[in-house]
Write a protein that holds these residues in place. Structure first.
Motif, PDB file in Angstrom:
ATOM      1  N   LYS A 165     -16.015  -4.100  -4.724  1.00 34.79           N
ATOM      2  CA  LYS A 165     -15.030  -3.143  -5.223  1.00 34.79           C
ATOM      3  C   LYS A 165     -14.528  -3.416  -6.630  1.00 34.79           C
ATOM      4  O   LYS A 165     -14.065  -2.510  -7.310  1.00 34.79           O
ATOM      5  CB  LYS A 165     -13.830  -3.114  -4.274  1.00 34.79           C
ATOM      6  CG  LYS A 165     -14.139  -2.508  -2.915  1.00 34.79           C
ATOM      7  CD  LYS A 165     -12.850  -2.182  -2.171  1.00 34.79           C
ATOM      8  CE  LYS A 165     -13.105  -1.336  -0.936  1.00 34.79           C
ATOM      9  NZ  LYS A 165     -13.588  -2.108   0.214  1.00 34.79           N
ATOM     10  N   GLU A 208     -15.517  -9.326   3.298  1.00 30.83           N
ATOM     11  CA  GLU A 208     -15.333  -7.973   3.822  1.00 30.83           C
ATOM     12  C   GLU A 208     -16.688  -7.430   4.275  1.00 30.83           C
ATOM     13  O   GLU A 208     -17.725  -7.791   3.730  1.00 30.83           O
ATOM     14  CB  GLU A 208     -14.743  -7.065   2.743  1.00 30.83           C
ATOM     15  CG  GLU A 208     -13.286  -7.406   2.457  1.00 30.83           C
ATOM     16  CD  GLU A 208     -12.636  -6.485   1.431  1.00 30.83           C
ATOM     17  OE1 GLU A 208     -12.669  -5.268   1.621  1.00 30.83           O
ATOM     18  OE2 GLU A 208     -12.093  -7.013   0.447  1.00 30.83           O
ATOM     19  N   GLU A 237       1.817  -5.429   4.067  1.00 31.66           N
ATOM     20  CA  GLU A 237       0.932  -6.149   4.989  1.00 31.66           C
ATOM     21  C   GLU A 237       0.797  -7.608   4.628  1.00 31.66           C
ATOM     22  O   GLU A 237       0.815  -7.966   3.443  1.00 31.66           O
ATOM     23  CB  GLU A 237      -0.502  -5.568   4.886  1.00 31.66           C
ATOM     24  CG  GLU A 237      -0.706  -4.315   5.650  1.00 31.66           C
ATOM     25  CD  GLU A 237      -2.170  -3.892   5.618  1.00 31.66           C
ATOM     26  OE1 GLU A 237      -2.410  -2.725   5.914  1.00 31.66           O
ATOM     27  OE2 GLU A 237      -3.061  -4.725   5.300  1.00 31.66           O
ATOM     28  N   GLU A 238       0.557  -8.423   5.655  1.00 33.50           N
ATOM     29  CA  GLU A 238       0.185  -9.817   5.383  1.00 33.50           C
ATOM     30  C   GLU A 238      -1.176  -9.801   4.697  1.00 33.50           C
ATOM     31  O   GLU A 238      -1.992  -8.902   4.927  1.00 33.50           O
ATOM     32  CB  GLU A 238       0.133 -10.632   6.680  1.00 33.50           C
ATOM     33  CG  GLU A 238      -1.140 -10.413   7.449  1.00 33.50           C
ATOM     34  CD  GLU A 238      -1.283 -11.239   8.718  1.00 33.50           C
ATOM     35  OE1 GLU A 238      -1.239 -12.472   8.644  1.00 33.50           O
ATOM     36  OE2 GLU A 238      -1.459 -10.624   9.782  1.00 33.50           O
ATOM     37  N   GLU A 268      -9.009  -0.976   6.944  1.00 29.13           N
ATOM     38  CA  GLU A 268      -8.790   0.476   6.858  1.00 29.13           C
ATOM     39  C   GLU A 268      -9.868   1.223   7.627  1.00 29.13           C
ATOM     40  O   GLU A 268     -10.947   0.702   7.893  1.00 29.13           O
ATOM     41  CB  GLU A 268      -8.810   0.943   5.391  1.00 29.13           C
ATOM     42  CG  GLU A 268     -10.168   0.749   4.738  1.00 29.13           C
ATOM     43  CD  GLU A 268     -10.365   1.487   3.429  1.00 29.13           C
ATOM     44  OE1 GLU A 268      -9.580   2.379   3.093  1.00 29.13           O
ATOM     45  OE2 GLU A 268     -11.346   1.164   2.741  1.00 29.13           O
ATOM     46  N   LYS A 307       0.843  -1.198   0.000  1.00 31.92           N
ATOM     47  CA  LYS A 307       0.000   0.000   0.000  1.00 31.92           C
ATOM     48  C   LYS A 307       0.874   1.243   0.000  1.00 31.92           C
ATOM     49  O   LYS A 307       1.675   1.430   0.923  1.00 31.92           O
ATOM     50  CB  LYS A 307      -0.892   0.021   1.246  1.00 31.92           C
ATOM     51  CG  LYS A 307      -1.790  -1.193   1.373  1.00 31.92           C
ATOM     52  CD  LYS A 307      -2.714  -1.097   2.570  1.00 31.92           C
ATOM     53  CE  LYS A 307      -3.704  -2.260   2.555  1.00 31.92           C
ATOM     54  NZ  LYS A 307      -4.676  -2.207   3.645  1.00 31.92           N
ATOM     55  N   VAL A 340      -3.199   0.493  -3.728  1.00 31.01           N
ATOM     56  CA  VAL A 340      -3.137  -0.791  -3.023  1.00 31.01           C
ATOM     57  C   VAL A 340      -3.016  -1.924  -4.033  1.00 31.01           C
ATOM     58  O   VAL A 340      -3.754  -1.962  -5.009  1.00 31.01           O
ATOM     59  CB  VAL A 340      -4.410  -1.010  -2.168  1.00 31.01           C
ATOM     60  CG1 VAL A 340      -4.415  -2.395  -1.537  1.00 31.01           C
ATOM     61  CG2 VAL A 340      -4.517   0.058  -1.088  1.00 31.01           C
ATOM     62  N   LEU A 348      -4.803 -10.970   4.253  1.00 30.47           N
ATOM     63  CA  LEU A 348      -5.875 -11.610   5.008  1.00 30.47           C
ATOM     64  C   LEU A 348      -6.888 -12.208   4.036  1.00 30.47           C
ATOM     65  O   LEU A 348      -6.957 -11.805   2.872  1.00 30.47           O
ATOM     66  CB  LEU A 348      -6.577 -10.583   5.893  1.00 30.47           C
ATOM     67  CG  LEU A 348      -5.697  -9.827   6.889  1.00 30.47           C
ATOM     68  CD1 LEU A 348      -6.513  -8.767   7.621  1.00 30.47           C
ATOM     69  CD2 LEU A 348      -5.063 -10.793   7.882  1.00 30.47           C
TER      70      LEU A 348
HETATM   71  P1  AMP Z   1      -7.635  -0.336   1.282  1.00 24.23           P
HETATM   72  O1  AMP Z   1      -7.479   0.844   0.382  1.00 24.23           O
HETATM   73  O2  AMP Z   1      -6.604  -0.410   2.361  1.00 24.23           O
HETATM   74  O3  AMP Z   1      -9.034  -0.456   1.821  1.00 24.23           O
HETATM   75  O4  AMP Z   1      -7.521  -1.631   0.363  1.00 24.23           O
HETATM   76  C1  AMP Z   1      -8.351  -1.821  -0.749  1.00 24.23           C
HETATM   77  C2  AMP Z   1      -8.773  -3.270  -0.839  1.00 24.23           C
HETATM   78  O5  AMP Z   1      -7.615  -4.110  -0.895  1.00 24.23           O
HETATM   79  C3  AMP Z   1      -9.538  -3.777   0.372  1.00 24.23           C
HETATM   80  O6  AMP Z   1     -10.894  -3.491   0.299  1.00 24.23           O
HETATM   81  C4  AMP Z   1      -9.277  -5.247   0.307  1.00 24.23           C
HETATM   82  O7  AMP Z   1     -10.120  -5.866  -0.640  1.00 24.23           O
HETATM   83  C5  AMP Z   1      -7.870  -5.331  -0.199  1.00 24.23           C
HETATM   84  N1  AMP Z   1      -6.937  -5.425   0.933  1.00 24.23           N
HETATM   85  C6  AMP Z   1      -6.370  -4.405   1.607  1.00 24.23           C
HETATM   86  N2  AMP Z   1      -5.592  -4.860   2.616  1.00 24.23           N
HETATM   87  C7  AMP Z   1      -5.661  -6.195   2.570  1.00 24.23           C
HETATM   88  C8  AMP Z   1      -5.054  -7.254   3.331  1.00 24.23           C
HETATM   89  N3  AMP Z   1      -4.215  -7.008   4.338  1.00 24.23           N
HETATM   90  N4  AMP Z   1      -5.348  -8.530   2.992  1.00 24.23           N
HETATM   91  C9  AMP Z   1      -6.193  -8.794   1.960  1.00 24.23           C
HETATM   92  N5  AMP Z   1      -6.780  -7.857   1.195  1.00 24.23           N
HETATM   93  C10 AMP Z   1      -6.527  -6.565   1.491  1.00 24.23           C
END
Ligand code: AMP
Ligand code: GLY
Length: 430
Positions: A217, A195, A188-189, A286, A148, A158, A191
């Motif tokens: 998304k 969601e 990040e690991e 997030e 990210k 991301v 996951l």
């Molecule tokens: P974010 O902008 O941080 O919300 O990330 C956008 C999308 O990426 C999220 O809605 C998840 O689908 C995916 N994502 C973000 N972080 C992770 C994670 N640590 N493990 C798996 N999927 C993730």
């Protein structure tokens, strides 16, 4: 008459303003930057406003009684919208700049989560390509890793990397081409699990959890293709079990609110918890300092009660959950997007069918439209003006009832190059 100003211009703000307009408390409503659809029926434009200082001058000159931050951008611009409102003594629903860092900086959010023992993905951060390369194996010895960019990247910062080639590509974009500008990288690991978006209203250490939602998304059915701002959403109190909701409240929401208090971070406004329900329990992906979009379009039609007074009291620091309630049943939102989205978007495609949707059939919120050249005040005609164009939303006692209403309504609206998903409200349920 209470004068309120909503800040934002998309489907979320259209839905917020519709809920505010339906409230029994009468209001004189303004919106900035707003949209032509919003100005047609829901709010007046804020004339002469083009940036935060002119917005603040408008709030003062017009004697605005309540500011509602739909989008986050002005919360973190310059002195910050909420900070400016506090200086003027005007209630603002949206947090001050220092607290909005929870959304604006991923590293700030991760440090907050770790400091307060709130479940989240393991992570580290890196300032250079070399640091990133040596850190990745520690976080993800094998398998996928999530990278990210720590800054504003228009939703493209991301990457869920499932192969070494994807890692190389993203690292090159961040550190060599600096596609997103200068900035650090959060590693990040990865996951797994469904969601869910949890929304809470926060005011000075108190919270009220609202109706849960889920957004979709990716651009294509079956969650394929690139990430978008959101192609649809489902909202219902039945989305998650009371047991999981209670776990989320105890392990995530309450410690977040206590953590903000402990850190001296004031907060009045909606807080969005982007969560993943992993095999080890719910974890925070997030935070956002605002309502989700398109979740807002799905949730707002479920709100009843005095939403204006609810927000006004909250913005004054008094949380009054008794002022609103959420209908039982399901609400489903389908986004109609323009040709080329999300890589690009096409404007100027004529939209047909809007007038054929009865108000008891579905609600239509405008995300990215403008009046067409042949539009008249008595017969407004719209064309596309952005990536996400329209949000079509319907409710039903069951998920299937809502789907059976929203799908035919969405099909009545067309424009050249229209894109939509056909599995909103179905995928992740069966
Ligand atoms: P974010 O902008 O941080 O919300 O990330 C956008 C999308 O990426 C999220 O809605 C998840 O689908 C995916 N994502 C973000 N972080 C992770 C994670 N640590 N493990 C798996 N999927 C993730
Ligand atoms: N629905 C995702 C967002 O509002 O960021």
């Amino acid at each position: 008459m209470l004068k309120l100003l909503v800040v934002g211009k998309g489907g979320r703000e259209h839905a917020l303003l519709s809920a505010l307009a339906a409230s029994p408390t009468p209001t004189d409503r303004f919106c900035f930057p707003g949209s032509q659809a919003i100005f047609t029926s829901l709010a007046q434009p804020a004339h002469g406003v083009h940036d935060l200082p002119s917005l603040v001058a408008f709030i003062q000159n017009e004697s605005i009684d309540l500011v509602v931050a739909g989008e986050e951008s002005y919360l973190v611009t310059g002195e910050g919208l909420a900070n400016a409102c506090q200086r003027l003594g005007v209630p603002c629903w949206g947090p001050p700049r220092e607290s909005a860092q929870l959304e604006a900086s991923k590293e700030f959010a991760k440090k907050f989560l770790v400091r307060h023992g709130i479940p989240t993905a393991r992570y580290t951060s890196a300032a250079t390509l070399d640091e990133a390369r040596s850190a990745i194996p520690d976080i993800a010895p094998q398998g996928p890793v999530v990278l990210k960019f720590d800054g504003l990247a228009a939703g493209k910062g991301v990457a869920v990397c499932t192969s070494p080639a994807m890692v190389d590509d993203f690292l090159e974009n961040v550190f060599v081409h600096q596609t997103f500008g200068p900035g650090r990288l959060v590693i990040e690991e990865c996951l797994t699990g469904p969601e869910v978006s949890i929304f809470a209203s926060l005011a000075d250490g108190k919270y009220h959890i609202l109706c849960p939602a889920r957004d979709y998304k990716r651009i294509f059915d079956a969650d394929e293709g690139p990430n978008t701002g959101g192609m649809g959403a489902v909202a219902s109190r039945e989305l998650i079990t009371p047991e999981i909701l209670s776990q989320i409240e105890q392990e995530i929401v309450a410690p977040t609110v206590a953590g903000l208090q402990h850190d001296g971070l004031p907060y009045r406004g909606f807080l969005y918890f982007g969560l993943m329900l992993t095999p080890d329990g719910p974890k925070v992906i997030e935070y956002n300092c605002r309502f989700g979009d398109p979740e807002c379009e799905a949730v707002m039609p479920l709100v009843s009660g005095d939403f204006v007074q609810y927000i006004l009291h909250g913005a004054r620091g008094e949380l009054r959950p008794d002022l609103i309630s959420f209908s039982p049943g399901w609400s489903i939102c389908i986004i109609l997007a323009s040709a080329g989205y999300p890589a690009t978007s096409r404007s100027g495609d004529a939209i047909t069918g809007l007038e054929s949707i009865a108000s008891d059939e579905a609600s239509v919120f405008h995300c990215g439209t403008r009046l067409a050249p042949d539009s008249t005040p008595t017969h407004p005609r719209y064309e596309t003006h952005g990536g996400r164009v329209l949000a079509v939303v319907a409710q039903g006692a069951t998920r299937l009832d809502a789907l059976n209403k929203v799908n035919p309504a969405a099909e009545k609206i067309s424009f050249p190059g229209r894109q939509r998903r056909h599995d909103i409200g179905q995928l992740h349920f069966e």
